[in-house]
Write a protein that holds these residues in place. Structure first.
Motif, PDB file in Angstrom:
ATOM      1  N   PRO A   1      45.553  40.673  53.593  1.00 57.03           N
ATOM      2  CA  PRO A   1      46.331  41.914  53.646  1.00 57.03           C
ATOM      3  C   PRO A   1      47.582  41.770  54.518  1.00 57.03           C
ATOM      4  CG  PRO A   1      44.008  42.420  53.758  1.00 57.03           C
ATOM      5  CD  PRO A   1      44.109  40.925  53.833  1.00 57.03           C
ATOM      6  N   GLY A   2      48.695  42.261  53.972  1.00 53.24           N
ATOM      7  CA  GLY A   2      49.976  42.175  54.667  1.00 53.24           C
ATOM      8  C   GLY A   2      50.871  41.057  54.185  1.00 53.24           C
ATOM      9  N   ASP A   3      50.294  40.042  53.521  1.00 53.38           N
ATOM     10  CA  ASP A   3      51.101  38.924  53.020  1.00 53.38           C
ATOM     11  C   ASP A   3      52.042  39.383  51.912  1.00 53.38           C
ATOM     12  OD1 ASP A   3      49.879  37.142  54.702  1.00 53.38           O
ATOM     13  OD2 ASP A   3      48.520  36.311  53.196  1.00 53.38           O
ATOM     14  N   ALA A   4      53.283  38.909  51.956  1.00 53.24           N
ATOM     15  CA  ALA A   4      54.227  39.135  50.867  1.00 53.24           C
ATOM     16  C   ALA A   4      53.949  38.115  49.768  1.00 53.24           C
ATOM     17  CB  ALA A   4      55.659  39.004  51.355  1.00 53.24           C
ATOM     18  N   VAL A   5      53.865  38.586  48.529  1.00 60.45           N
ATOM     19  CA  VAL A   5      53.474  37.710  47.419  1.00 60.45           C
ATOM     20  C   VAL A   5      54.284  38.047  46.165  1.00 60.45           C
ATOM     21  CG1 VAL A   5      51.110  37.316  48.219  1.00 60.45           C
ATOM     22  CG2 VAL A   5      51.600  39.293  46.760  1.00 60.45           C
ATOM     23  N   ILE A   6      54.393  37.057  45.288  1.00 58.85           N
ATOM     24  CA  ILE A   6      54.851  37.254  43.926  1.00 58.85           C
ATOM     25  C   ILE A   6      53.682  36.910  43.029  1.00 58.85           C
ATOM     26  CG2 ILE A   6      55.777  34.902  43.688  1.00 58.85           C
ATOM     27  CD1 ILE A   6      58.020  36.101  41.949  1.00 58.85           C
ATOM     28  N   MET A   7      53.578  37.598  41.893  1.00 56.58           N
ATOM     29  CA  MET A   7      52.447  37.391  41.003  1.00 56.58           C
ATOM     30  C   MET A   7      52.849  36.631  39.750  1.00 56.58           C
ATOM     31  SD  MET A   7      51.734  40.015  43.012  1.00 56.58           S
ATOM     32  CE  MET A   7      52.194  41.609  42.383  1.00 56.58           C
ATOM     33  N   HIS A   8      52.078  35.587  39.433  1.00 53.46           N
ATOM     34  CA  HIS A   8      52.212  34.972  38.123  1.00 53.46           C
ATOM     35  C   HIS A   8      51.870  36.033  37.090  1.00 53.46           C
ATOM     36  CE1 HIS A   8      51.343  32.449  34.627  1.00 53.46           C
ATOM     37  NE2 HIS A   8      52.062  31.513  35.215  1.00 53.46           N
ATOM     38  N   PRO A   9      52.578  36.064  35.938  1.00 55.88           N
ATOM     39  CA  PRO A   9      52.328  37.127  34.968  1.00 55.88           C
ATOM     40  C   PRO A   9      50.887  37.190  34.453  1.00 55.88           C
ATOM     41  CG  PRO A   9      54.382  36.022  34.459  1.00 55.88           C
ATOM     42  CD  PRO A   9      53.723  35.233  35.544  1.00 55.88           C
ATOM     43  N   LEU A  10      50.203  36.047  34.368  1.00 48.24           N
ATOM     44  CA  LEU A  10      48.850  36.036  33.841  1.00 48.24           C
ATOM     45  C   LEU A  10      47.818  35.930  34.963  1.00 48.24           C
ATOM     46  CD1 LEU A  10      50.641  34.863  31.410  1.00 48.24           C
ATOM     47  CD2 LEU A  10      48.482  33.978  30.538  1.00 48.24           C
ATOM     48  N   THR A  11      46.689  36.584  34.761  1.00 53.01           N
ATOM     49  CA  THR A  11      45.544  36.382  35.657  1.00 53.01           C
ATOM     50  C   THR A  11      44.600  35.419  34.945  1.00 53.01           C
ATOM     51  OG1 THR A  11      44.450  38.331  34.716  1.00 53.01           O
ATOM     52  CG2 THR A  11      45.738  38.656  36.710  1.00 53.01           C
ATOM     53  N   SER A  12      44.619  34.163  35.334  1.00 50.41           N
ATOM     54  CA  SER A  12      43.873  33.118  34.636  1.00 50.41           C
ATOM     55  C   SER A  12      42.495  32.921  35.245  1.00 50.41           C
ATOM     56  CB  SER A  12      44.666  31.813  34.662  1.00 50.41           C
ATOM     57  OG  SER A  12      44.995  31.456  35.993  1.00 50.41           O
ATOM     58  N   CYS A  13      41.624  32.225  34.474  1.00 47.49           N
ATOM     59  CA  CYS A  13      40.219  32.088  34.884  1.00 47.49           C
ATOM     60  C   CYS A  13      39.954  30.845  35.729  1.00 47.49           C
ATOM     61  CB  CYS A  13      39.314  32.087  33.655  1.00 47.49           C
ATOM     62  SG  CYS A  13      39.372  30.570  32.654  1.00 47.49           S
ATOM     63  N   GLY A  14      40.706  29.764  35.506  1.00 46.09           N
ATOM     64  CA  GLY A  14      40.490  28.527  36.246  1.00 46.09           C
ATOM     65  C   GLY A  14      39.402  27.635  35.692  1.00 46.09           C
ATOM     66  N   LEU A  15      38.706  28.086  34.647  1.00 47.57           N
ATOM     67  CA  LEU A  15      37.538  27.354  34.161  1.00 47.57           C
ATOM     68  C   LEU A  15      37.685  26.809  32.740  1.00 47.57           C
ATOM     69  CD1 LEU A  15      34.750  29.761  35.486  1.00 47.57           C
ATOM     70  CD2 LEU A  15      35.509  27.598  36.497  1.00 47.57           C
ATOM     71  N   CYS A  16      38.588  27.376  31.943  1.00 51.41           N
ATOM     72  CA  CYS A  16      38.730  26.930  30.560  1.00 51.41           C
ATOM     73  C   CYS A  16      39.487  25.606  30.498  1.00 51.41           C
ATOM     74  CB  CYS A  16      39.450  28.000  29.741  1.00 51.41           C
ATOM     75  SG  CYS A  16      41.181  28.261  30.232  1.00 51.41           S
TER      76      CYS A  16
ATOM     77  N   CYS B   1      45.744  30.060  29.422  1.00 44.49           N
ATOM     78  CA  CYS B   1      44.340  30.328  29.739  1.00 44.49           C
ATOM     79  C   CYS B   1      43.667  31.082  28.595  1.00 44.49           C
ATOM     80  CB  CYS B   1      44.249  31.142  31.029  1.00 44.49           C
ATOM     81  SG  CYS B   1      42.590  31.761  31.428  1.00 44.49           S
ATOM     82  N   GLU B   2      42.467  30.632  28.227  1.00 45.74           N
ATOM     83  CA  GLU B   2      41.747  31.246  27.104  1.00 45.74           C
ATOM     84  C   GLU B   2      41.124  32.587  27.479  1.00 45.74           C
ATOM     85  OE1 GLU B   2      38.966  28.224  26.089  1.00 45.74           O
ATOM     86  OE2 GLU B   2      40.494  26.851  25.284  1.00 45.74           O
ATOM     87  N   ASN B   3      41.058  32.900  28.760  1.00 49.42           N
ATOM     88  CA  ASN B   3      40.395  34.124  29.208  1.00 49.42           C
ATOM     89  C   ASN B   3      41.320  35.011  30.044  1.00 49.42           C
ATOM     90  OD1 ASN B   3      37.686  33.228  28.232  1.00 49.42           O
ATOM     91  ND2 ASN B   3      37.969  31.673  29.811  1.00 49.42           N
ATOM     92  N   ALA B   4      42.612  34.794  29.917  1.00 51.61           N
ATOM     93  CA  ALA B   4      43.574  35.501  30.768  1.00 51.61           C
ATOM     94  C   ALA B   4      43.729  36.961  30.365  1.00 51.61           C
ATOM     95  CB  ALA B   4      44.932  34.809  30.709  1.00 51.61           C
ATOM     96  N   THR B   5      44.090  37.765  31.355  1.00 52.27           N
ATOM     97  CA  THR B   5      44.665  39.071  31.072  1.00 52.27           C
ATOM     98  C   THR B   5      46.146  38.985  31.417  1.00 52.27           C
ATOM     99  OG1 THR B   5      44.172  39.921  33.295  1.00 52.27           O
ATOM    100  CG2 THR B   5      42.526  40.298  31.563  1.00 52.27           C
TER     101      THR B   5
END
Length: 347
Positions: free
Chosen positions: A82-97, A108-112
């Motif tokens: 909490p408090g960290d400044a961040v930029i977000m990659h457009p996709l939320t990936s799973c890391g497992l596919c 990513c096959e399971n991304a939102t």
């Protein structure tokens, strides 16, 4: 919280109250939005072009170019706090596919995809995950880099893929110096030794391109005139063409600007490319699509931004004025990129 939500296709999104996002899993990250970029893809979403691809459930919140400050994290998150400044990659990936395992997380096959198939960041808060957040250097503010999350990332990804073909003595042609193209110019100058020629309709965008290091600029008039000027400037055609427009005729002009053996990188979209197969074969030209970029691409782009080698030209709007920002983008009256900033952060 306040948010810009799309209720029906072909209608403007509504600025209204929405439920605050909540932690739902151990890898979740809730971010207080500092700014959200306004992208031509948002216009295509409103037009319904993404309905059959992403299948969003309406209503939902737009915005896939997002940066801000971490508000809350799930129990397994250790890379940000909490408090960290961040930029977000457009996709939320799973890391497992499979694609994630080899670093190709943009497939990513399971991304939102926040802003396309789940709630995005044109709001006061956004839920993403630990794999999507990149901690910002202390020199960077979320509003300064938010639009780099897609526009900048996609431009960087395309140039990085083409870099091997842009050795000293080669020539790159950039079509469009708008939200994506003006980043592409900077990345080309930062990563390659190629000569860069920019094609643009807007006088303001051409001036910006020259300020960013373009070696030559060509006014977009009729295709024959433009093709002749480019042929003369490049002594026979570009080694690589980056089409950051992808519609309104740019997609048909781009292959004409290539020398034999050249590469046509398609970044903007909306039009249709039609090429005779004999032309592709006899000229040995390649047409390459470029979708967003990987997490590592975004990390590298943020390093260039922190070093001052890439910056985003932006026009800030209040979140409550999101409909106006979209209209201005559609009218072509924005130089660089528009961003939406929560009203409470605007003085």
């Amino acid at each position: 919280m306040k948010a810009l939500r799309l209720h029906e296709y072909h209608q403007q999104p509504a600025y209204e109250d929405a439920s605050d996002p909540e932690i739902d899993g151990p890898w979740d990250v809730i971010v207080d939005i500092g700014a959200a970029g306004v992208c031509r893809t948002d216009l295509h979403v409103i037009e319904g072009q993404w309905e059959e691809i992403q299948h969003p459930e309406l209503p939902y919140i737009l915005g896939h170019e997002n940066a801000g400050w971490v508000r809350e994290v799930g129990s397994a998150v250790t890379n940000v706090a909490p408090g960290d400044a961040v930029i977000m990659h457009p996709l939320t990936s799973c890391g497992l596919c499979g694609p994630c395992r080899i670093g190709d997380d943009s497939h990513c096959e399971n991304a939102t995809f926040p802003g396309l198939n789940v709630d995005g960041g044109m709001a006061e808060q956004l839920r993403t995950n630990a794999r999507a957040v990149v901690k910002l250097d202390e020199s960077l503010e979320p509003a300064d880099v938010a639009a780099l999350a897609d526009a900048g990332l996609t431009a960087y990804h395309a140039v990085r893929k083409a870099r091997a073909h842009l050795v000293p003595g080669t020539h790159a042609v950039v079509i469009g110096a708008g939200g994506l193209g003006h980043i592409g110019i900077q990345v080309l100058k930062a990563l390659t030794a190629s000569t860069v020629t920019v094609l643009e309709k807007s006088d303001q965008a051409m001036e910006l391109a020259r300020d960013l290091g373009a070696d030559h600029t060509v006014q977009m008039t009729d295709d024959d005139t433009v093709a002749g000027e480019v042929d003369e400037l490049t002594a026979g055609g570009a080694h690589v063409v980056f089409d950051f427009v992808g519609e309104q005729g740019a997609e048909k002009l781009a292959p004409r600007l290539l020398r034999d053996g050249g590469f046509h990188h398609v970044i903007g979209y909306g039009g249709t490319i039609e090429l005779p197969t004999i032309e592709i074969i006899s000229r040995e030209i390649s047409v390459i699509g470029d979708l967003v970029g990987t997490y590592n691409d975004l990390v590298e782009l943020m390093a260039l931004a922190a070093d001052g080698r890439v910056s985003m030209t932006t026009t800030a709007y209040r979140l409550s004025a999101g409909a106006q920002a979209l209209a201005d983008l559609d009218a072509g009256s924005i130089t660089g990129r528009a961003i939406l900033v929560p009203d409470r952060l605007m003085s």
